[in-house]
Design an enzyme around this catalytic site. Structure first.
Site, short mmCIF file in Angstrom:
data_model
loop_
_atom_site.label_atom_id
_atom_site.label_comp_id
_atom_site.label_asym_id
_atom_site.label_seq_id
_atom_site.Cartn_x
_atom_site.Cartn_y
_atom_site.Cartn_z
N HIS A 1 34.89 42.80 41.91
CA HIS A 1 36.33 42.59 41.77
C HIS A 1 37.11 43.89 41.80
O HIS A 1 38.31 43.87 42.12
CB HIS A 1 36.62 41.84 40.47
CG HIS A 1 36.33 40.36 40.56
ND1 HIS A 1 35.07 39.84 40.32
CD2 HIS A 1 37.12 39.31 40.87
CE1 HIS A 1 35.11 38.53 40.47
NE2 HIS A 1 36.33 38.18 40.81
N GLY A 2 36.50 44.99 41.45
CA GLY A 2 37.24 46.23 41.49
C GLY A 2 36.46 47.40 40.95
O GLY A 2 35.53 47.24 40.15
#
Length: 482
Positions: A318-319
């Site tokens: 996700h990041g």
């Protein structure tokens, strides 16, 4: 192009109008052109990266299928490394350089500052899953480069999913799609339903969330608690509305995409939550990471370790931030704890004569799962781990300091907009409860009057209550940045 923009609606109208008048080859060429126009709308150079990834995927799959030089594993590894390598380069290079600088004690770490291509996480995973399926013999390597390019660039799903499987989507490009009024009606209604959620609810809730997280020091524990709960609803409705619109657009063109949500907030366990949340990604991790790690085979400690690894990787997907890692590990750890405590919890229920299907028990379990997921979302949304801990601490201090007398209207949203959003969430909640109970979805397409009334109501709601103007500018979907 954002799905709710006038540019996209015009683009979609032109694409559909031309699509059904063409031959099978013409449909595929038109669709490929539409895919690249849509993808390159914001940054044309990203199209070159997508094309390069497509060439790599096509050649690697063919080499694996044909056992070129007898090096099937080598070709598979090369394809995966190249596809995931570009993802790592664009998404995590600065994160790793920062970590390296911290370890080596550098005063300042170098930064590449590369712009993250939109959708790269989604089409890289789609390509990787396809290559593994070819290696495992679950699907044939695509011989037609045009079809392979269509699979990786399919515009309804390329930016934020659902993540398609090659074995499911590729065969759909092999046939000419004749005009089907029923499919078009289903698609239009599904798209409009998603647009209504986005423009009436999500874009309004975004104001509350962005205001609170921009300066959490300025708000009381009660206001932050409200914002945190709103974010749980916001991220679900935002992502599910995108999935609704993506699936609806695919239906309009005669294609089927996998469902992505199944009433996750009605789940009674965190594991159940993940069965209904972002199902295409969850399924990808289960099939291509959890099972290769050993899955649930072997000793229990190994199963628990596999769960933690999968969710840590999910957080990193996700990041490139420690907050996402914490969020992933929290979700994995909660599932491990749930497995460890299952027997004593079952024994306690038997001792207390509590039936598993008791409504009160179900309500308590749903509440606890929502509370945990909401708390974990704080790390997902926060700018830093420190900010997340500050927000959680201030919320916990409500027990000492009180809820706070300040109005939640100070979070930037008017009472009218809050009421509209709350009322609009009622049919969404009803839909999820129906899904959780296993009820069949509403079928309005074969009932002209009900269909027309439903569509007209949705359009009227969007026109009257949609978020427009200053403070309610159309916001990008949350998962665009992943």
């Amino acid at each position: 192009m954002i799905f709710t923009s006038s540019e996209f609606l015009l683009f979609l109208l032109i694409t559909i109008s031309l699509f059904y008048f063409m031959t099978s080859l013409g449909q595929r060429v038109l669709l490929l052109a539409a895919n690249y126009v849509f993808y390159m709308w914001m940054k044309p150079v990203f199209g070159l990266l997508l094309l390069a990834g497509t060439i790599v995927t096509y050649l690697a799959a063919r080499a694996v299928q044909n056992r070129v030089l007898g090096l099937r594993r080598t070709w598979l590894a090369a394809g995966i490394v190249l596809m995931l390598g570009q993802l790592v380069l664009f998404k995590y290079a600065d994160f790793f350089l920062s970590g390296l600088g911290w370890i080596l004690g550098w005063e300042s770490s170098p930064e590449l500052g590369l712009l993250l291509p939109i959708g790269i996480s989604f089409y890289s995973f789609a390509a990787t899953g396809y290559l593994i399926d070819v290696y495992r013999g679950k699907t044939e390597a695509e011989r037609n480069f045009l079809d392979c390019a269509l699979f990786l660039s399919f515009f309804p799903s390329i930016l934020s999913g659902p993540i398609p499987r090659g074995r499911e989507l590729l065969p759909q490009f092999k046939q000419r799609h004749a005009f089907d009024p029923e499919s078009l009606r289903r698609g239009v209604l599904r798209f409009t339903w998603g647009a209504a959620k986005k423009m009436v609810i999500v874009d309004a809730l975004a104001v509350v969330v962005n205001t609170a997280y921009a300066a959490p020091d300025d708000y009381t524990g009660g206001q932050l608690l409200f914002a945190v709960i709103v974010y749980s609803l916001y991220i679900y409705l935002d992502f599910s509305s995108y999935s609704d619109m993506a699936i609806g657009v695919a239906w309009m063109l005669g294609f089927q995409l996998p469902e992505n949500f199944a009433a996750p907030y009605c789940a009674r366990t965190v594991q159940g939550f993940w069965r209904g949340w972002h199902m295409s990604l969850t399924g990808w991790f289960r099939e291509y990471l959890f099972f290769p790690l050993g899955g649930s085979r072997g000793p229990k400690w190994r199963t628990y370790l596999n769960i933690l690894i999968v969710f840590a990787v999910s957080g990193l997907w996700h990041g490139a931030a420690i907050t996402f890692m914490i969020w992933g590990v929290l979700n994995g750890a909660c599932q491990v704890i749930g497995r460890l405590t299952k027997k004593p919890r079952d024994k306690l229920k038997r001792c207390l004569h509590i039936r598993e299907n008791a409504p009160v028990l179900a309500a308590v379990q749903i509440f606890l799962v929502f509370a945990f997921v909401t708390a974990a979302w704080v790390f997902f949304r926060a700018e830093s781990a420190g900010q997340a801990m500050f927000i959680i601490k201030r919320i916990l201090l409500i027990l000492r300091d009180g809820f706070g007398g300040e109005s939640i209207l100070k979070l930037g949203l008017s009472a009218r907009r809050l009421v509209v959003a709350a009322v609009a969430m009622i049919p969404v909640a009803v839909e999820d409860v129906r899904k959780a109970r296993g009820a069949s979805p509403w079928k309005l397409e074969g009932k002209p009057y009900r269909y027309c009334i439903s569509l007209a109501v949705l359009l009227a709601v969007i026109a009257v209550f949609g978020a427009y103007g200053e403070g309610f500018d159309q916001s990008e979907f949350v998962y665009f940045k992943f």
